[in-house]
Every structure is written in C-alpha cells, then in structure tokens.
Enzyme design. Structure first.
Site, PDB file in Angstrom:
ATOM      1  N   THR A   1       0.873  -1.445   0.121  1.00 41.72           N
ATOM      2  CA  THR A   1      -0.054   0.609  -0.149  1.00 41.72           C
ATOM      3  C   THR A   1       1.171   1.157   0.077  1.00 41.72           C
ATOM      4  OG1 THR A   1      -1.832  -1.039   1.414  1.00 41.72           O
ATOM      5  CG2 THR A   1      -1.936   1.593   1.230  1.00 41.72           C
TER       6      THR A   1
ATOM      7  N   TYR B   1       6.271 -13.345   2.383  1.00 41.55           N
ATOM      8  CA  TYR B   1       4.572 -12.886   1.975  1.00 41.55           C
ATOM      9  C   TYR B   1       4.493 -13.405   0.463  1.00 41.55           C
ATOM     10  CZ  TYR B   1       1.119  -9.700   0.993  1.00 41.55           C
ATOM     11  OH  TYR B   1       0.235  -8.544   0.641  1.00 41.55           O
TER      12      TYR B   1
ATOM     13  N   LYS C   1       2.542 -14.165   5.979  1.00 36.67           N
ATOM     14  CA  LYS C   1       1.466 -13.499   5.498  1.00 36.67           C
ATOM     15  C   LYS C   1       1.439 -13.736   4.127  1.00 36.67           C
ATOM     16  CE  LYS C   1       0.269  -8.192   4.425  1.00 36.67           C
ATOM     17  NZ  LYS C   1       1.211  -6.733   4.179  1.00 36.67           N
TER      18      LYS C   1
END
Lengths: 303, 303, 303, 303
Positions: A54, A141, A167
């Site tokens: 983000t 991730y 994640k």
C-alpha cells in the site's frame, strides 16, 4: 527489537501499512508522510509496514526507500514498531533489507522476486539468503510469483530462526491450512489479501490471527472497531460493517485494475489526509469515484 | 419433503455423496450400490447426494441415472433424504431434474452447464428454469463454468422459493463472503470443494455450516468424528486428523488429475466395500497408490 | 464416406457449422433449419458441422440432436458432407456418435467431456472408446477440459485408424507445433478458435490448413473470399478484411461472455436469415448491439 | 544509433541475448562475459540484448547492470548494436534506461513493471515516461503484468517516436494479430517467447518477422541455420530441427519452473563456454539433465 519480540508484536494486534506521500511532482513528500505517521500511531495498531504494498514499494527508487524507512523509524521510535518492505531479486532484496536494518527498522517483509518463474528450491534459497542478511525478524509474503508450499516454508523456518511471520496473499484455503498444519506456532500468520477485513473471519478460523488493514489509512477508528469485533467474535458488528461499508467499497475497488492501492489514496484524500497522487503504473480514481467513496465513508461517522 | 424441510435437513448435519457402483464391464451394479447405501445410512449423516460429483454423475447415461436415483430413494425411504444431481444444458438439466422428482428424490443439486461460457444473466435464466421445473428443493453448485455472483444468487432466490441451498466449489473467500453477506439465512450453505474437511474451519467461519464429505464413503466413522469436532469447535481433534490423515491423503490425491473421485473409489476398495472401477475419462489409482492409501486408512483404526 | 475420404474433404476447403434454428418457444425449428442448409450449401464450403459448438450442441436434448443430424444429412445428401458433434462423458458421447452414424452422418467431431478433470491416460481411453464406437471418420477437438498433448494424440491415432482430424481450440502455439511435428500428415488439422479467420495465417503457418468459419452463417461470400485469400497468400485482402470487419466484430463479440455464438445468431437475423433466439445459458445481443453489427455487415456489401 | 536505424537493425536479422557470466561466488565475471561477446559477435546476428531476460536482468544489482551494459557496448562497438534491458517501476526503469544510454547502448528493451496490477491507462503512462527519458530507440515487451492492447500500443507509438519495436511474450494470436493490424509497419515486431524457434513460423505469418534466440548462446550455428530456414520458408529444415532438437529440448526445459534460463546456462557449460551458475531464485540443472542436454547438442554436430 529481536525477532521473537517482533513475532509477539505481530500476533498482538492490528497491523497496517501507511501510504507513501507524494507531492504534485510525484516526489516523496517527507513532511506530509511524517504527519501521517503521527496521526496513525495515535490509533491502536501494533505495528506499521513502511514501504509495503500500500506504500507503493513497487514504485520507489532506492534512495527514496531509505528516506521513507528512516523517517518512519524516526517518527515512531519507542511507540510503534516499523516493518520495512523488501523485494525484487535476491541481491537487490538484500540491499533493501540491509538498508532497512541500518535505518533501524524492527523487521522485514519480503515481497516477491521479479519477473521469472522459480521452483520451490529456488524460492527457498532466495528467502533464506534474505533472512540471513539481517539480524532482525522477517515475514515472508506468499503472493504473485512467490508461492511457497508448506514443505518449503518449514525448511526455511528450520534454517532461519529470524523468520517469524508468514503473510498470505493468495487466499488459497488448502495451501494456508497445510502451512498452518505443518508450522503451527512456529510462525505468526498475517492475512495479506487486499481489503483484508473481508477475509478476517475465514483467516482467523485457519489460525491467521491478524491482518494488515489498508482502510486503516483513512478510517482508522472503523478499522480498529472491525478488528476488535473479529477478536471478540462479534459477528453482528462484522456483518454490519461488511454489508454497509466493505462490500460496496469492494465494488468500487474492483472496477479498476490496480485500484487496491489507488482507492486507499483516494480515501485519504476524501478524509482530508491526502497523500497525494499515486505513481504510474497506477491511476488515481476519477472525481466521480471519489464522490462515491465519500458517500461510503460518511456513513461510518467521525473517525 | 418440501423445500423448507430440505433446507433444515441440509443445515442439520453432515452430508455425503455415495459412490456409484460399477461392475467389471463398467455397468451400473445395482445390488452393490444398494448394499453401499444400506451401510452408509447406518452412520450419522443427514442426507445423501445420489449421482453427484463423487457418484460420477458426469459419466452416467440417462437411463442409468434414473435407475440410480430410484434405487437410492427406495433404499433410504424414511431414513435418509436423497438429493439428486442434475447438470448439462438447460433442457437436459430439466429432464434430469424432472426424472429425479418422479423417482422420489427429496431435492436437486444443480451441477454446472456444459462447455460454453455464459454471463450472469444467462446463468440466472438457466438456474431459474431448472428450479421452476420441479417442486422439490434445489441447491445450486457454484463450480467450473457456473460462477454466480452475489447479485445473481439473490435474484434467483427472490424468484425461486424452492432454491434453498448454495454449494461452493470455488473456495474464493471474497465471493463466498459476499454471497453470505447478501443472502444471509435465506439459503443453507454447503462446502463443496474436494476433501471438504480441509476447508471446514474456514467455511464455518463464513457461515458455511456444513459440507459434503467424500471420505465418508470409506472412513465414515472418522468423517463423522471430524464433523462433530467441527461443530463443537474441537480444534485439537481437527488438527490431529488433518495432520495425520487429510494432508497426506491430499498429497496422494493431488498426484493425478481427476483423482478427487478415483481416490474415493480406491478407498472403498481398500476397506472392503469396493464400488468397482471408475469410468473414463477418470483412471483408477495404481496398486502402489492403493497401498499408500491403505497405510493412511489403517492408522485411523476400525470404522 | 469412409474415414480417409473425410480426411480429404476436411483438407480440401472451408468448413462451417450452421446455426441451429429455434422458434419463439425455443424449440427446434426444422423447416427454418432446412432452409438454412439449402442456402449455405450453395456456397463453396467443403463440409458442414451439424450440431457443433455454433449449433448450440451444448443446449440440445438427445431427441432434438437426432432430428437435427437427420435433417442435415437428408438436406445435404450427395452435395455436402455432414460432420456431427458429440460430447459429454464416454457413454453419452458414444450414444450420440452411434446415433449420428445411424442418421447417416459422414463424420464425428468429439467435443470435450463434462465437468471433471482428467489426466492424459484417461483422456486417451475416452477418445479411443468413442472412435471405436463408429466406423466413420472422427475429428477430436482440443478445447476446455480436453487438452491432449502430442504423445496422447499419437497414441490415439495409432490405435484408431478412423481418427482423421484434429481441431485446435486453444491457440497454444507450442502445443499445436508439437502435435503437428509429431503427427505430420497422419491427421488433417482444423483451426477451431472462435472467429477462426483471425487465426488463419498463424494456423496455416503451423500446418493447420483449414478452419471452420462461424461468420459463414451470415456473410458466406465474405467468408469464402477470406478463405480463398488465405489459400492464395493474398495478405492484402486478409489484412483489409481483418481491419475493416473482423477486429471491430471481435470488439463486439468480446463485450459479453458467451457471445461467440450469440453474435452469429444475431448476424443471421441482421441479414434476414434468422435462426431465432439462443437458448440459455446464452443471451441474445441487445437491439443496440444488433445495429452495431448491422453497420459492420453492411460495409461488406451484398453476400 | 538513432531510433529509426535501430528499427532497421531489428528487422534485418536474428537477435539474441547473451547470458550474463557469474563466477563461483555468483559475482559478475567481466572477463568471461567479454569473451562470450567476442565469440557471439562472430556469428551472424543483427543485435544483442545485454542484461535481458536470458541475461538474468531480474537478478542484477544496479551497479552490476551499469558494468554489464558498459562492457557489452565496449566489446561490440561498431560491430554489433547493443540493446539494454530495463524494468521495474517507472522511476527505477528510468534510472536504468538513462544509465544504459549513458553507457552507449543503442536501444532499450522495457521489461514489465513490478508486482502490482495496472490498467491500460496506467501502463500507457508508465511506458511513455520511460520512452521520453531517453533519446535512443525503445522496444516494449508485452509479458507478465504488462499486457498492452492494440489501442494502448497505438497511443504510445503516436506519442513516442522512439518507440520502434514491440516484443511479444504472450503468444496470444488474437492479441498479436490485433496489434499488427492496427500498427502495421509503424513498429518492428519480435517474437519473445522462450525458445522462440518453436514460434517462428506462426509469428512470421503474423508479421513478427524476427525473434530473439536463446539457444544462440550455445548452438549459434544451428540458431542461424534455423533463422535462415525461417527467412527462406525452408520448412523441411525447420521441421527437421524442431523434431530432432527443439521438441526434445522443450521437454527438458519444461521439467522445471524457471528452466527457460537455467537450461541456456547449462547449454553454455556443455559446449565449453560456461557462464557459471544461475542466481537464485533460479536453480541450475542437475548433472543428469546436463548429460541429457549434451546428447541433444551433440547430435547437431560442430557449431
């Protein structure tokens, strides 16, 4: 913060990634970013990912990255742990990770490598090399080109004590269950799909006890409210927020490719905390879409 | 059984689909199938899907189908509701559905149409037409070419009071959450991915309170044990069974395309309840794979 | 017509699949279908696929199918070979294939099986069983769930002398090249992607010398013109038609899922040769889309 | 070299990307790389892509990149044009492009951006920004996350006179045909799928007149022989080489994810021109696979 402390922090509460502020020339806007962190750290999150997805990690130059991590660490020192994104090929990812540790980051989030397909053994070596390049805790991730299976995650965890978090960016239930079944409490698990609130219940049931909230960037009170409802199994509150805010929001988000980030920046602008425009290859929402988003946000009341 | 009763039944407990028995010539083996039902109905399931996916619906001729549904209804009368699969294009699906109702089935499961892409409006018309062709309850199966979104499911439910169930075969958390959020208690929700036990926790958290168990065909006691653990949030039991049986089982299942059904037939053979061979385009497991499966099953103890 | 004759026919010229005519109640309209065949056979095609994909095979009941194949054979006897679609699971596909041969069809086109994944060995057995159920020539269609690799096609061809054609519905260059490299002249190759004209040049370069034209249903003169340009390497004509008709047409076609068939039926209506509505799960084009299509067709001049 | 000259060069003959040499510590091996270029430039290629996909662009640090491009330019000056890869997000891609121009590269190849989805407008802005950052010619590579459609390519070409090439990494015939139909001779087209020889015939038929050969790195004579056969429509030679070398080679290549590059490095080692190991996340071929490859190469005779 050592790796085990980071693991505790991750498991202890809501996570979020602050937007990265750009000015009208699309350059990093440090003072605006600093204010953002000052604002966000006043809410009840347990850690912030600086220069994560983000935060448009994928659009930052190396020197900007160092500046962003340094600013975040400096602003949040002693108040909020900072986890720094890294990514790209092994050598570049190590450069970023080492820089983040040098800047004082409390942990590293490994985003996927770039462009090429790779098999499990290659992915393992890649992640291990990054873990070994730093002494702080690492979260890997699973997303895009990096799709580790349970066996590979276990091998990495066995070899790298500082790998403390996983994640998930796939939402593949079979895969997540197999990883959780094999790794158990060895790792902390984080939901990492866009608009993670929609996945919170299912993820929690799979042992993925926390998630990183993107909407925290513009409706932090609601983000915390939802997270607390999730912790307390308050499904009435969750269902209500999903129905009145999150699903209409998803409809808007899904109307453009790459909007998962752009809509968060739009939200920040709508609530008077603008982080400026997104960088290419993303596009900002149109004025009409901003208004649709404003209507959704206004319904939620003051933040 | 009227549609609302069917809805109650679906929500009340474990579901399963019996295998369809074939002899050495690959013809329907009625007496063997009858014995299978007699055996399975002694366990604690709340309904059986006859001629569903695990029952090789996709390989049955029309006259065999009628025989299978008739046999199942006859064998289970008053003891276990029978839900009959249907599928293919609209006209053929209606022929099957009407036949099933004529044979006394308590409900219909709509498997996807055949071959062509279709948009939401076309899917809606297709499902509505099938629902309207019978008076018994209907469950629609989101799978393959039939990917209904929340808005479409809502439209169908509004138009068809006898649509009482939604079975999910995608495992797409965002999609399932959006359907559950929009339809709420209007429908009963069924987990419909292969080896549904792996998905049980996540699905339950999304309001998908039951599932259809394929392994019930060869380890019915364990299938019921797992289901009860799921109902009672007994995660220790679930985790143990996932780790010791289900994940090793998945590894075997995932080693061949189409094994999701073949391995269930192999399991039945291993436990002395053979349903004969699978039909093409499926292939039976190799003898070595049968032995691997036997080892896994033996660990579970007597059924 | 024996299998080798069929192979010659396939390789000799343009192929097409006539639409299947429905009346306002969506029932098969035999007289309208008969007129369609009468019209189409006056153009220069070398064979027609009755009840193929464009003929909505996927929406036909078994008794309708028999009627359609019988009508096509009767109408075209001695003038145009008829190749009949078949599909679904092995037993049902054999029922259709046998029925087609009984009705006098000159060949069979095997569309994919239904619903289940299958490995190469299972696909091989499936296709072999269908080939052996008839004495006429067979074309296998690589599409959707049926993705045969070169080795499997070779095995089938070795075992089934009446397999004479391979139709490609993937457009995967590596796969098609590997099949062509391994099978060579053993088979005739047919381009089978929607709006096959767009693929004609690339396919021809891969040894796929013919294709089945859907637009032949409403612009037969142009379809033949394009085909002849392809045969004669007249790239100026092809480029011109692609630019002025086919690419704008694709834009319209790609605007709806399932429009690959619906737009052909719309075209037939536009040129005054309506075949009635499509069946669910397809949807007809909107009136506005009909007008867009009319504009494109009008540019081409009289057919 | 100005952009139009580059366009001529691209269209004039075979292209290739040299491997990037690493030593046992996986560091850039400049002297070995220099010898490689010296060897390769003696064969009949029209340009070399330095630090492209086969050159492991995705694994290079920024300073290594500058060194590689500088070395290639220096070694090939006046004899062979050098096109330098660039990639990642807009700002980083511009840094690389500017560095390449500074080092004297004759053109730029834009590899995809990193990680995020993007819509056509965002992709357009990204590519335009990179084109405008240099004065040399640019080739854009449609691959992975960068899937430009015909309209977007046209807009970029209209705005950027130095965009002179389009490299296709999808093999999507409809997409490639639509781009060729719309852009015509405005661009030079390059086949960019792994083992491009397999795609050569189909691509040439679509107006994609050249390609970049990876096997040129270890069998340059055969690579040139195949290319000449393609130019001269000598399908017997192409078919023979495909059957005896390329398809068996593909089988080996397809046995591991990421092998598209690793197998080229293995080939160089087999022929005594080792470029050292691959970097993670790639893995080198096993010794047994090296031997399989040696057998294939030996069949081709001296290079």
């Amino acid at each position: 913060m050592d790796a085990q402390e980071l693991k505790q922090v991750i498991g202890a509460g809501l996570l979020s990634f602050p937007l990265t502020d750009f000015d009208e020339q699309h350059d990093f806007n440090k003072s605006s970013y600093r204010k953002r962190l000052e604002w966000l750290k006043s809410y009840d999150a347990s850690a912030l990912f600086a220069a994560g997805g983000t935060g448009e990690f994928f659009s930052l130059a190396k020197d900007e990255y160092a500046d962003i991590i340094g600013t975040a660490v400096d602003e949040c020192r002693g108040q909020m742990p900072i986890i720094a994104g890294t990514g790209y090929g092994t050598r570049v990812a190590i450069e970023y990770a080492v820089e983040a540790e040098r800047q004082g980051a409390d942990g590293i989030l490994i985003l996927p490598h770039y462009l090429t397909e790779a098999d499990q053994e290659g992915l393992r070596r890649h992640v291990v090399a990054i873990c070994k390049s730093v002494s702080i805790g690492v979260i890997v991730y699973n997303r895009g080109l990096c799709r580790l299976n349970a066996e590979t995650v276990e091998k990495i965890a066995d070899e790298c004590p500082n790998l403390v978090g996983f994640k998930d960016g796939f939402g593949d239930i079979e895969l997540m269950m197999s990883i959780r079944s094999r790794l158990g409490d060895r790792l902390a698990y984080i939901g990492g799909l866009p608009t993670a609130e929609v996945f919170a219940s299912a993820c929690k049931a799979m042992g993925v006890s926390t998630y990183s909230s993107a909407v925290f960037n513009f409706i932090p009170r609601t983000a915390v409210e939802f997270y607390n409802a999730s912790v307390n199994n308050d499904s009435a509150t969750m269902d209500h927020l999903l129905k009145t805010f999150f699903f209409p929001y998803l409809e808007l988000r899904n109307s453009g490719q790459g909007y998962a980030v752009s809509i968060v920046k739009a939200g920040a602008t709508v609530v008077g905390k603008t982080a400026g425009p997104v960088r290419t290859p993303l596009c900002d929402l149109s004025p009409a879409q901003h208004e649709q988003l404003r209507t959704l946000i206004d319904r939620l009341g003051p933040q």
